[in-house]
Design an enzyme around this catalytic site. Structure first.
Site, PDB file in Angstrom:
ATOM      1  N   PHE A  10       0.597  -1.279  -0.293  1.00 26.30           N
ATOM      2  CA  PHE A  10       0.007  -0.188  -0.078  1.00 26.30           C
ATOM      3  C   PHE A  10       1.441   1.227  -0.236  1.00 26.30           C
ATOM      4  O   PHE A  10       1.830   1.425   0.837  1.00 26.30           O
ATOM      5  CB  PHE A  10      -0.980   0.349   1.397  1.00 26.30           C
ATOM      6  N   GLU A  72      -9.427   6.381   2.184  1.00 26.66           N
ATOM      7  CA  GLU A  72      -7.833   6.645   2.099  1.00 26.66           C
ATOM      8  C   GLU A  72      -7.619   8.330   2.873  1.00 26.66           C
ATOM      9  O   GLU A  72      -7.305   9.156   1.790  1.00 26.66           O
ATOM     10  CB  GLU A  72      -7.489   6.767   0.476  1.00 26.66           C
ATOM     11  N   SER A  73      -7.402   8.788   3.843  1.00 28.59           N
ATOM     12  CA  SER A  73      -6.920   9.427   4.704  1.00 28.59           C
ATOM     13  C   SER A  73      -8.451  10.777   4.963  1.00 28.59           C
ATOM     14  O   SER A  73      -9.014  10.273   5.734  1.00 28.59           O
ATOM     15  CB  SER A  73      -6.049  10.513   3.630  1.00 28.59           C
ATOM     16  N   CYS A  87      -4.171   8.946   0.140  1.00 27.42           N
ATOM     17  CA  CYS A  87      -2.824   8.334   0.055  1.00 27.42           C
ATOM     18  C   CYS A  87      -3.262   6.914  -1.079  1.00 27.42           C
ATOM     19  O   CYS A  87      -4.177   7.199  -1.832  1.00 27.42           O
ATOM     20  CB  CYS A  87      -2.558   7.440   1.135  1.00 27.42           C
ATOM     21  N   PHE A 233      -8.807  -0.168   9.792  1.00 26.59           N
ATOM     22  CA  PHE A 233      -8.787  -0.239   8.795  1.00 26.59           C
ATOM     23  C   PHE A 233      -8.691  -2.140   8.876  1.00 26.59           C
ATOM     24  O   PHE A 233      -8.182  -2.492  10.140  1.00 26.59           O
ATOM     25  CB  PHE A 233      -8.088  -0.054   7.631  1.00 26.59           C
ATOM     26  N   SER A 239      -6.513   5.461  10.625  1.00 25.94           N
ATOM     27  CA  SER A 239      -6.394   6.968  10.814  1.00 25.94           C
ATOM     28  C   SER A 239      -7.169   7.678  11.564  1.00 25.94           C
ATOM     29  O   SER A 239      -7.763   6.877  11.837  1.00 25.94           O
ATOM     30  CB  SER A 239      -7.404   7.304   9.475  1.00 25.94           C
ATOM     31  N   HIS A 252      -2.221   8.722   9.813  1.00 22.94           N
ATOM     32  CA  HIS A 252      -2.288   8.176   9.412  1.00 22.94           C
ATOM     33  C   HIS A 252      -1.698   7.014   8.783  1.00 22.94           C
ATOM     34  O   HIS A 252      -0.514   6.964   9.148  1.00 22.94           O
ATOM     35  CB  HIS A 252      -2.812   8.185   7.521  1.00 22.94           C
ATOM     36  N   GLU A 256       2.307  -2.708   7.629  1.00 28.49           N
ATOM     37  CA  GLU A 256       2.494  -3.960   7.233  1.00 28.49           C
ATOM     38  C   GLU A 256       4.609  -3.273   7.384  1.00 28.49           C
ATOM     39  O   GLU A 256       4.733  -2.431   6.491  1.00 28.49           O
ATOM     40  CB  GLU A 256       2.403  -4.645   6.433  1.00 28.49           C
TER      41      GLU A 256
END
Length: 367
Positions: A10, A72-73, A87, A233, A239, A252, A256
């Site tokens: 990601f 996404e953010s 992102c 998530f 986030s 954020h 991984e």
């Protein structure tokens, strides 16, 4: 964050767009328009986000502005300002036409200032148009804001493409007079400490929700007075948006291993009570990155804040670049590495405009 379609991982590094508007005197004659952009309905906000390929997942508001956590953010909506941060492989710049249409046609607003910024993508080859290069992004921005006083800057180390910073600045009028003091801090962190990053994974044996992640990680202690709206998530990622009066903070996290990343941003805080070094230390305590950068955009008389100190315990400051912006503000960009991973870098700043690419511009480097 949400799962990325690329087979590699990601993309944590965000794209950030801030557009400030001005209004005509007629807005005061219509009480329904005093709230400006905050009058936009949820379907209208969705129509802004759809071209960028992201959606709203949580919300918190106060009397000053509305804050939205996205898939996404983040999105922040003030009466005369909108900030969109996305992102992954989002297409943030494709949201500009809808933003301008709603602001100008529905609310009679005009653009006064624009700022676009981002770091270096971890997986640049997976970015779609118009984000395949900074030159492409500048060309896209100039389609809408090129008639303003606009400049774009690339700041980085030619030997280390992972530490670049890109910023586009456009303004209706070049003037530093009567500017309100304002500071925006953008931190980008890579190589997160594995134990600290593990907090942002959902545990299979016992569910860990966003509230627990916020407390366990220490995020709630960075600026304790902020009211936090957080979201976790599946299977991992996190986030949050924090708000207080007209100021906000946002975090954020992509936890991984191999492409771990975290960002921290704050704007609208009191610089006399929130100082650079203590703030950065509190953020680092949460994530323990091996490398990080801090981009501070200062307006008005607040330039001293970013230049006050470059010392951060456990890290050494590789270089600092100071760049005056066409809007009358100033960008201070600092890069840091953990003490056990010393490197030598040479920072340079290259001005990029639509007509002339790779033109060398003088940047004052502060050792």
């Amino acid at each position: 964050m949400a799962i990325d379609p690329s087979p590699i991982g990601f993309e944590g590094f965000e794209k950030r767009l801030e557009i400030t508007f001005s209004h005509t005197l007629t807005i005061f004659k219509d009480p329904t328009k005093v709230q400006g952009l905050r009058n936009l309905t949820r379907p209208q906000l969705d129509s802004i986000l759809e071209p960028a390929c992201c959606t709203i997942v949580a919300q918190v508001s106060n009397t000053e502005f509305d804050s939205y956590v996205l898939s996404e953010s983040s999105l922040f909506v003030y009466p005369l300002k909108i900030i969109l941060k996305t992102c992954g492989t989002t297409k943030l710049l494709l949201s500009i036409p809808k933003i301008l249409q709603l602001a100008t046609e529905s609310l009679s607003l005009t653009v006064s200032n624009v700022k676009y910024s981002r770091g270096s993508f971890i997986f640049p080859s997976y970015q779609p148009a118009p984000h395949r290069s900074f030159t492409e992004e500048v060309a896209a921005l100039n389609q809408f804001f090129g008639e303003l006083n606009a400049e774009a800057y690339f700041i980085g180390d030619p030997n280390d493409r992972n530490r670049d910073w890109h910023i586009y600045s456009a303004t209706e009028e070049i003037s530093s007079k009567n500017q309100t003091d304002e500071i925006t801090v953008e931190m980008c962190m890579t190589g997160l400490d594995k134990k600290k990053a593990a907090v942002f994974f959902k545990k299979s044996e016992e569910h860990t929700d966003a509230c627990e992640m916020t407390k366990m990680s220490g995020i709630s202690d960075i600026i304790p007075s902020h009211v936090i709206c957080d979201f976790e998530f599946d299977p991992c990622g996190y986030s949050m948006n924090g708000i207080e009066d007209s100021g906000y903070s946002t975090v954020h996290v992509t936890p991984e291993d191999g492409f771990s990343y975290a960002s921290y941003e704050a704007m609208g805080f009191d610089p006399s009570s929130v100082r650079f070094e203590p703030l950065v230390k509190r953020v680092l305590k949460v994530f323990g990155p091996s490398e990080f950068s801090v981009a501070v955009t200062c307006r008005g008389g607040s330039k001293w804040w970013a230049l006050e100190s470059g010392d951060v315990e456990g890290y050494y400051c590789e270089k600092v670049v100071k760049q005056e912006l066409v809007s009358g503000g100033c960008l201070v960009y600092k890069t840091y590495a953990a003490l056990d991973t010393p490197t030598k870098v040479t920072m340079q700043c290259r001005k990029e405009v639509a007509e002339v690419e790779s033109e060398v511009v003088v940047c004052r480097c502060i050792s």
